[in-house]
Design an enzyme around this catalytic site. Structure first.
Site, mmCIF file in Angstrom:
data_model
loop_
_atom_site.group_PDB
_atom_site.id
_atom_site.type_symbol
_atom_site.label_atom_id
_atom_site.label_comp_id
_atom_site.label_asym_id
_atom_site.label_seq_id
_atom_site.Cartn_x
_atom_site.Cartn_y
_atom_site.Cartn_z
ATOM 1 N N GLY A 46 4.661 24.086 78.989
ATOM 2 C CA GLY A 46 5.920 23.205 78.610
ATOM 3 C C GLY A 46 5.247 21.810 78.726
ATOM 4 O O GLY A 46 4.353 21.662 79.730
ATOM 5 N N GLN A 51 6.016 13.008 80.121
ATOM 6 C CA GLN A 51 4.653 13.380 80.472
ATOM 7 C C GLN A 51 3.634 12.782 79.534
ATOM 8 O O GLN A 51 2.408 12.430 79.954
ATOM 9 C CB GLN A 51 4.589 14.741 80.606
ATOM 10 C CG GLN A 51 5.282 15.207 81.685
ATOM 11 C CD GLN A 51 4.804 17.036 81.763
ATOM 12 O OE1 GLN A 51 5.688 17.741 81.094
ATOM 13 N NE2 GLN A 51 3.905 17.252 82.572
ATOM 14 N N CYS A 88 1.923 22.098 86.798
ATOM 15 C CA CYS A 88 2.396 21.163 86.000
ATOM 16 C C CYS A 88 1.270 20.424 85.370
ATOM 17 O O CYS A 88 0.092 20.167 86.178
ATOM 18 C CB CYS A 88 3.245 20.075 86.730
ATOM 19 S SG CYS A 88 3.877 18.675 85.615
ATOM 20 N N LEU A 89 1.228 20.165 84.078
ATOM 21 C CA LEU A 89 0.047 19.339 83.284
ATOM 22 C C LEU A 89 -0.411 17.920 83.859
ATOM 23 O O LEU A 89 -1.238 17.408 83.764
ATOM 24 C CB LEU A 89 0.172 19.355 81.804
ATOM 25 C CG LEU A 89 0.158 20.386 81.317
ATOM 26 C CD1 LEU A 89 0.702 20.625 79.774
ATOM 27 C CD2 LEU A 89 -1.213 21.557 81.447
ATOM 28 N N HIS A 130 12.004 23.486 84.810
ATOM 29 C CA HIS A 130 10.749 22.627 85.013
ATOM 30 C C HIS A 130 10.841 21.451 84.077
ATOM 31 O O HIS A 130 10.675 20.526 84.543
ATOM 32 C CB HIS A 130 9.496 23.416 85.104
ATOM 33 C CG HIS A 130 8.305 22.478 85.234
ATOM 34 N ND1 HIS A 130 7.442 22.800 86.678
ATOM 35 C CD2 HIS A 130 7.809 21.566 84.749
ATOM 36 C CE1 HIS A 130 6.288 21.880 86.450
ATOM 37 N NE2 HIS A 130 6.724 21.060 85.354
ATOM 38 N N GLU A 131 10.663 21.661 82.916
ATOM 39 C CA GLU A 131 10.707 20.649 81.843
ATOM 40 C C GLU A 131 11.947 19.764 82.082
ATOM 41 O O GLU A 131 11.939 18.530 81.569
ATOM 42 C CB GLU A 131 10.502 21.309 80.347
ATOM 43 C CG GLU A 131 9.323 22.102 80.384
ATOM 44 C CD GLU A 131 8.130 21.379 80.846
ATOM 45 O OE1 GLU A 131 8.011 19.957 80.822
ATOM 46 O OE2 GLU A 131 7.105 22.175 81.356
ATOM 47 N N HIS A 134 11.950 17.338 84.504
ATOM 48 C CA HIS A 134 11.081 15.919 84.188
ATOM 49 C C HIS A 134 11.819 14.775 83.649
ATOM 50 O O HIS A 134 11.447 13.842 83.912
ATOM 51 C CB HIS A 134 10.064 16.334 83.195
ATOM 52 C CG HIS A 134 8.669 16.808 83.773
ATOM 53 N ND1 HIS A 134 7.850 16.035 84.520
ATOM 54 C CD2 HIS A 134 8.180 18.382 83.715
ATOM 55 C CE1 HIS A 134 6.787 16.931 85.074
ATOM 56 N NE2 HIS A 134 6.732 18.129 84.438
HETATM 57 CO CO CO Z 1 5.545 19.617 84.636
#
Ligand code: CO
Length: 150
Positions: A46, A51, A88-89, A130-131, A134
């Protein structure tokens, strides 16, 4: 489409609250197209707009061959619990155990402004939570029971 730069933990943009999307036109479509391409390239589950440095309430999720785009999402129902590893990216080289609901119901809009509802459980529910975090400047490391090096 274009690959966008994924900002990393420490960048203050990741800690801000994102704004509602009111434009369901070309600019938002471009953002979503770029986010999809960026997510695929990064091989993530995701990616949320903040981000890539855009403080708008949108995220994309790709789990088990299913792809979702959620604009102005709201988690309207949560049930059960699951504790599993999460990454997480925007937090390269780390992962950690995070408790999440086992099941969620998400209400959101698609890129054309049409509302939809999606029910998810297990890893997909985790990805949505999670997303969605953000969009409020919350990173999983804030909730992780322990953080490990990858
Ligand atoms: Co993340």
């Amino acid at each position: 489409m274009a690959i966008r730069n994924i900002i990393q933990l420490g960048d203050p943009t990741l800690r801000k609250r994102s704004f509602e999307i009111t434009d369901f036109g070309e600019k938002t479509h471009q953002l979503l197209n770029d986010m999809k391409e960026t997510l695929i390239k990064a091989e993530g589950a995701g990616l949320a707009a903040p981000q890539v440095g855009v403080l708008r309430r949108a995220f994309v999720v790709s789990v088990d061959g299913q792809y979702y785009e959620c604009i102005n999402p709201e988690i309207v129902k949560k049930s059960g619990k699951q504790t599993d590893n999460e990454g997480c990216l925007s937090v390269k080289g780390k992962y950690g155990l995070v408790e999440r609901p086992m099941k969620v119901t998400v209400k959101a809009f698609d890129r054309y402004g049409k509302p939809f509802t999606v029910k998810a459980e297990g890893f997909l529910a985790r990805a949505f939570c999670h997303e969605n975090d953000h969009l409020d400047g919350i990173i999983y490391v804030d909730k992780a029971l322990e953080l490990k090096e990858d």
